[in-house]
Design a protein around this motif. Sequence first.
Motif, PDB file in Angstrom:
ATOM      1  N   ALA A   1       2.465 -19.409  -0.177  1.00 15.55           N
ATOM      2  CA  ALA A   1       1.290 -18.545  -0.298  1.00 15.55           C
ATOM      3  C   ALA A   1       1.276 -17.559   0.858  1.00 15.55           C
ATOM      4  O   ALA A   1       1.793 -17.838   1.935  1.00 15.55           O
ATOM      5  CB  ALA A   1       0.020 -19.382  -0.273  1.00 15.55           C
ATOM      6  N   GLY A   2       0.702 -16.392   0.625  1.00 13.58           N
ATOM      7  CA  GLY A   2       0.449 -15.465   1.721  1.00 13.58           C
ATOM      8  C   GLY A   2       1.613 -14.586   2.113  1.00 13.58           C
ATOM      9  O   GLY A   2       1.585 -14.004   3.191  1.00 13.58           O
ATOM     10  N   VAL A   3       2.651 -14.500   1.285  1.00 14.54           N
ATOM     11  CA  VAL A   3       3.746 -13.590   1.603  1.00 14.54           C
ATOM     12  C   VAL A   3       4.031 -12.651   0.431  1.00 14.54           C
ATOM     13  O   VAL A   3       3.696 -12.929  -0.698  1.00 14.54           O
ATOM     14  CB  VAL A   3       5.053 -14.341   1.983  1.00 14.54           C
ATOM     15  N   MET A   4       4.674 -11.550   0.771  1.00  9.82           N
ATOM     16  CA  MET A   4       4.993 -10.514  -0.197  1.00  9.82           C
ATOM     17  C   MET A   4       6.289 -10.862  -0.916  1.00  9.82           C
ATOM     18  O   MET A   4       7.136 -11.564  -0.363  1.00  9.82           O
ATOM     19  CB  MET A   4       5.144  -9.217   0.590  1.00  9.82           C
ATOM     20  N   GLU A   5       6.443 -10.394  -2.152  1.00 12.17           N
ATOM     21  CA  GLU A   5       7.743 -10.491  -2.800  1.00 12.17           C
ATOM     22  C   GLU A   5       7.989  -9.259  -3.648  1.00 12.17           C
ATOM     23  O   GLU A   5       7.098  -8.435  -3.833  1.00 12.17           O
ATOM     24  CB  GLU A   5       7.839 -11.761  -3.646  1.00 12.17           C
ATOM     25  N   LYS A   6       9.231  -9.119  -4.128  1.00 15.02           N
ATOM     26  CA  LYS A   6       9.612  -7.926  -4.880  1.00 15.02           C
ATOM     27  C   LYS A   6      10.896  -8.180  -5.643  1.00 15.02           C
ATOM     28  O   LYS A   6      11.529  -9.216  -5.456  1.00 15.02           O
ATOM     29  CB  LYS A   6       9.797  -6.747  -3.921  1.00 15.02           C
ATOM     30  N   CYS A   7      11.280  -7.210  -6.457  1.00 18.56           N
ATOM     31  CA  CYS A   7      12.566  -7.277  -7.143  1.00 18.56           C
ATOM     32  C   CYS A   7      13.676  -7.105  -6.112  1.00 18.56           C
ATOM     33  O   CYS A   7      13.601  -6.244  -5.238  1.00 18.56           O
ATOM     34  CB  CYS A   7      12.640  -6.160  -8.173  1.00 18.56           C
TER      35      CYS A   7
ATOM     36  N   VAL B   1       0.843  -1.193   0.000  1.00 17.75           N
ATOM     37  CA  VAL B   1       0.000   0.000   0.000  1.00 17.75           C
ATOM     38  C   VAL B   1       0.881   1.246   0.000  1.00 17.75           C
ATOM     39  O   VAL B   1       0.580   2.250  -0.637  1.00 17.75           O
ATOM     40  CB  VAL B   1      -0.927  -0.001   1.233  1.00 17.75           C
ATOM     41  N   ALA B   2       2.018   1.161   0.717  1.00 14.59           N
ATOM     42  CA  ALA B   2       2.859   2.341   0.897  1.00 14.59           C
ATOM     43  C   ALA B   2       3.768   2.629  -0.296  1.00 14.59           C
ATOM     44  O   ALA B   2       4.125   3.779  -0.526  1.00 14.59           O
ATOM     45  CB  ALA B   2       3.718   2.173   2.157  1.00 14.59           C
ATOM     46  N   CYS B   3       4.156   1.610  -1.036  1.00 12.85           N
ATOM     47  CA  CYS B   3       5.154   1.796  -2.102  1.00 12.85           C
ATOM     48  C   CYS B   3       4.613   2.652  -3.243  1.00 12.85           C
ATOM     49  O   CYS B   3       3.588   2.341  -3.815  1.00 12.85           O
ATOM     50  CB  CYS B   3       5.589   0.439  -2.651  1.00 12.85           C
ATOM     51  N   PRO B   4       5.311   3.746  -3.600  1.00 17.85           N
ATOM     52  CA  PRO B   4       4.827   4.616  -4.669  1.00 17.85           C
ATOM     53  C   PRO B   4       5.057   4.036  -6.066  1.00 17.85           C
ATOM     54  O   PRO B   4       4.587   4.605  -7.044  1.00 17.85           O
ATOM     55  CB  PRO B   4       5.652   5.894  -4.504  1.00 17.85           C
ATOM     56  N   TYR B   5       5.807   2.957  -6.155  1.00 17.66           N
ATOM     57  CA  TYR B   5       6.148   2.408  -7.479  1.00 17.66           C
ATOM     58  C   TYR B   5       5.430   1.097  -7.762  1.00 17.66           C
ATOM     59  O   TYR B   5       5.751   0.408  -8.709  1.00 17.66           O
ATOM     60  CB  TYR B   5       7.670   2.232  -7.595  1.00 17.66           C
ATOM     61  N   TRP B   6       4.500   0.740  -6.910  1.00 16.47           N
ATOM     62  CA  TRP B   6       3.726  -0.492  -7.080  1.00 16.47           C
ATOM     63  C   TRP B   6       4.684  -1.654  -7.333  1.00 16.47           C
ATOM     64  O   TRP B   6       4.493  -2.457  -8.228  1.00 16.47           O
ATOM     65  CB  TRP B   6       2.743  -0.349  -8.248  1.00 16.47           C
ATOM     66  N   ALA B   7       5.739  -1.704  -6.528  1.00 14.60           N
ATOM     67  CA  ALA B   7       6.817  -2.653  -6.808  1.00 14.60           C
ATOM     68  C   ALA B   7       6.692  -3.933  -5.996  1.00 14.60           C
ATOM     69  O   ALA B   7       7.534  -4.814  -6.115  1.00 14.60           O
ATOM     70  CB  ALA B   7       8.164  -1.997  -6.532  1.00 14.60           C
ATOM     71  N   ARG B   8       5.665  -4.030  -5.162  1.00 12.30           N
ATOM     72  CA  ARG B   8       5.564  -5.212  -4.314  1.00 12.30           C
ATOM     73  C   ARG B   8       4.394  -6.060  -4.752  1.00 12.30           C
ATOM     74  O   ARG B   8       3.328  -5.558  -5.034  1.00 12.30           O
ATOM     75  CB  ARG B   8       5.393  -4.779  -2.861  1.00 12.30           C
ATOM     76  N   HIS B   9       4.641  -7.339  -4.795  1.00  8.27           N
ATOM     77  CA  HIS B   9       3.622  -8.248  -5.315  1.00  8.27           C
ATOM     78  C   HIS B   9       3.386  -9.369  -4.322  1.00  8.27           C
ATOM     79  O   HIS B   9       4.310  -9.851  -3.679  1.00  8.27           O
ATOM     80  CB  HIS B   9       4.045  -8.767  -6.680  1.00  8.27           C
ATOM     81  N   PHE B  10       2.136  -9.742  -4.214  1.00 10.06           N
ATOM     82  CA  PHE B  10       1.727 -10.650  -3.153  1.00 10.06           C
ATOM     83  C   PHE B  10       1.445 -12.028  -3.734  1.00 10.06           C
ATOM     84  O   PHE B  10       0.937 -12.152  -4.833  1.00 10.06           O
ATOM     85  CB  PHE B  10       0.471 -10.094  -2.481  1.00 10.06           C
ATOM     86  N   ASN B  11       1.807 -13.049  -2.969  1.00  3.74           N
ATOM     87  CA  ASN B  11       1.479 -14.413  -3.384  1.00  3.74           C
ATOM     88  C   ASN B  11       0.070 -14.749  -2.897  1.00  3.74           C
ATOM     89  O   ASN B  11      -0.122 -15.229  -1.793  1.00  3.74           O
ATOM     90  CB  ASN B  11       2.494 -15.395  -2.812  1.00  3.74           C
ATOM     91  N   TRP B  12      -0.901 -14.465  -3.753  1.00 10.18           N
ATOM     92  CA  TRP B  12      -2.305 -14.646  -3.362  1.00 10.18           C
ATOM     93  C   TRP B  12      -2.624 -16.119  -3.169  1.00 10.18           C
ATOM     94  O   TRP B  12      -3.524 -16.485  -2.429  1.00 10.18           O
ATOM     95  CB  TRP B  12      -3.237 -14.012  -4.388  1.00 10.18           C
ATOM     96  N   SER B  13      -1.872 -16.984  -3.872  1.00 13.36           N
ATOM     97  CA  SER B  13      -2.008 -18.418  -3.645  1.00 13.36           C
ATOM     98  C   SER B  13      -0.601 -18.991  -3.739  1.00 13.36           C
ATOM     99  O   SER B  13       0.362 -18.266  -3.936  1.00 13.36           O
ATOM    100  CB  SER B  13      -2.912 -19.036  -4.701  1.00 13.36           C
ATOM    101  N   LYS B  14      -0.496 -20.307  -3.608  1.00 10.40           N
ATOM    102  CA  LYS B  14       0.820 -20.915  -3.767  1.00 10.40           C
ATOM    103  C   LYS B  14       1.295 -20.617  -5.189  1.00 10.40           C
ATOM    104  O   LYS B  14       0.536 -20.792  -6.143  1.00 10.40           O
ATOM    105  CB  LYS B  14       0.697 -22.425  -3.546  1.00 10.40           C
ATOM    106  N   PRO B  15       2.552 -20.147  -5.347  1.00  2.77           N
ATOM    107  CA  PRO B  15       2.995 -19.785  -6.700  1.00  2.77           C
ATOM    108  C   PRO B  15       2.846 -20.961  -7.660  1.00  2.77           C
ATOM    109  O   PRO B  15       3.127 -22.097  -7.307  1.00  2.77           O
ATOM    110  CB  PRO B  15       4.469 -19.428  -6.509  1.00  2.77           C
TER     111      PRO B  15
END
Lengths: 304, 420
Positions: free
Chosen positions: A234-240, A199-213
């Motif tokens: 599942a259920g954790v955030m990831e990013k570059c 929510v906080a990142c201005p670059y929309w750079a964080r992506h969530f594992n909505w289910s098991k990848p």
Amino acid sequence: MVDNRSSRRGFLQGTVALTALLAGGCSSSKEQPKTAFEDSVATFFQDNYQVMTKDEIKEVLARVERRVKREYGVDIKCENTPPVADVAFGYALNLSKCKGTRRCVEACVSENNCGRNHSLENIRVLAMPHGTMDLNKSDHYYDHEQVPNSNDWYLPIQCHQCDEPACVQACPVEATWKEKDGIVVIDYDWCIGCRYCSVACPYWARHFNWSKPNLQPDEINPKTHYLGNRPREAGVMEKCTFCIQKTRKGELPACQEACPTGARVFGNLLDPQSEIRYILENKNVFRLKEEQGTQPNFWYFYDV
Amino acid sequence: MSKEKNSTKNHNKVEFILASLIHCFKGGWLYWGWMLSLIAIVVYGAMAYGQQARYGLSVTGLSDQITWGLYIGNFTFFVGVAAAAVILVIPAYLLHRNQMRRVTILGESLAVAAVIVAMLFVTADLGQPLRFWHALPLLGKLNFPTSILAWDIVVLALYLLVNLIILWYLLYNKFCHKSPVVKRYFPVIVVAIILGLSIHTVTAFMLSGNPSRPFWHTAILAPRFIASAFAAGAALMIILFQILHITSKFRLSKGLIREIALIMVFAQFFSLFLLGAEIYTAFYHNTAHDVSAHLLFTSNIGHDNLTLSIYLAIAAGLSAFSILMVRRFRENVSLLNIASILIFFAVWSEKGLGLVIPGFVPTPLGEMAQYTPSTIEIKVAIAIWAVGAIIFTLLAKVAIAIEFGGLRLKRPVENTDTEI
Ligand code: SF4
Ligand code: SF4
């Protein structure tokens, strides 16, 4: 602080031992292979990476390897290569050269063991109509028959590894932080999945594992880093992570290797001889949304 | 000697807890029907949550674009109810100390139920709910004071604790044939009021502290939250008190209702005024900062339902305000009830989805996105409401039995100190 730490550790270890006992493993001798259950109990009580001891980290890495073996049948190597001294990573991207091929996106997904679903791409390439910088006019899902399309220019965006990262500030449990070499990482085993960082990142750079990848065994890249591309749950955030598993060993990030036009320049900001320093000193570089105040380490520039 | 005293005290406490628990099982068919239906809803929702736990949050309508939805919308709303429940009874309390203490107890019960509901909504929203202990002091690694979410966790927990202490003190003393000492518990109520204001302010800051989300990034979000919480909290209490008046031994005085209605008028006025100020700022010019508001009010992103509900909410808020403004109308019970229901609905939609969703559209990268809560999300949300209803019912039942129904310690109390 010291007291808190040790009492917490004592409590955690006590609980782990107790649970292991209850699980039927009478005092687990070191040689016996760990069961999936024992491993998940241990992962549950695992500490935050930032405060783990060397021995704990060793155990944790072995556990990650065992989990991937169990779940995917693949042998991976999970390392925790530390930051190299006198290195601070930065990235510059030549917008005159970017032709919107999205090769970087593909390379990123396969290098980083991202789930093969659309939302789990850590690089977004926006097609921008000529004559505007207004991101609200961008097209995220362009499907041009041929790139570049004559009406657009292309703007690739990924984590800018900010010096004042809004995401790190937001995280309620310190599951994400900035490393000494400038890379902002996530401890996937500590993240509670609240998504406040995204929510906080201005670059929309964080992506969530909505289910098991969604990841097939033959798609797994076995060279992994604990804070980087090890397969997520599942259920954790990831990013570059600027390909932490490669760049800390002196290699280039996958996106730069894959770029067919040479638009990407990655390097050590502290090395005066580096190409990125040359660009920062000689090109008219700018940073996206600089007014957000997060001090990105990612610059854009034009050739001419 | 003091040992004996202690053991009597402990004995009293056990008896208090036992008597309260036993009382929860005493009730007519209406009570049991109500409780059993609530339990059925909870079980049904728990099954839906089971799906979410198994397959991940992908069973919700959420996405990387709109990452918070129904759960967090309800969270912000219930934090408001929780805050208002305590703050509201205070003016009433100060004006009529003796009659109004009874209302304090109900306000506290409502606060406890609402905080628990708010906490459940956040938990339901977590991707790794079992790791909640990472946010516990000493055990975990709470990012305090940097993260506003960490602040929220702290103040909510404290608020719950303080209200439980007040409830315990008031009820336990009454149970032991002693009247509670104002000098002793009033300071704690003051703490509860401060915390009440804090929980709602911090929750507003959690949203407004994001420069990357211009729709929320406004200094009047916190005042708006407080104003609308007072309005909605008052509305809820007016309705609940009347229901309790009919279904229990609780007796509602005209004066009390009037006072709460008066608070509701002022709160609603400020709430509408602040909303108007927001709308002016968003529409007088057309800057990138205001895109979300424009989209919300003109439905250019296909969120027709959201746009519709925002207009309905504003219409409901305005009509309720017109009713409340006129004293004669305000003092008419049916009209007051209509106004209360309208306000409750208005605040829920304006501060729930109506506030949370537009913050995400467009995304920081300018993407337009859609969100509709999934069936599973709706079921889980309803179940959490039901948990709240159960908690409030039980607390209110015991509280009313002790305050009005003469539920007391059986043995005469001799050895206990009688500093009344
Ligand atoms: S770009 Fe976003 S995710 Fe990356 S460091 Fe900056 S705030 Fe954090
Ligand atoms: S999703 Fe994970 S990393 Fe992001 S704020 Fe929540 S706990 Fe921290």
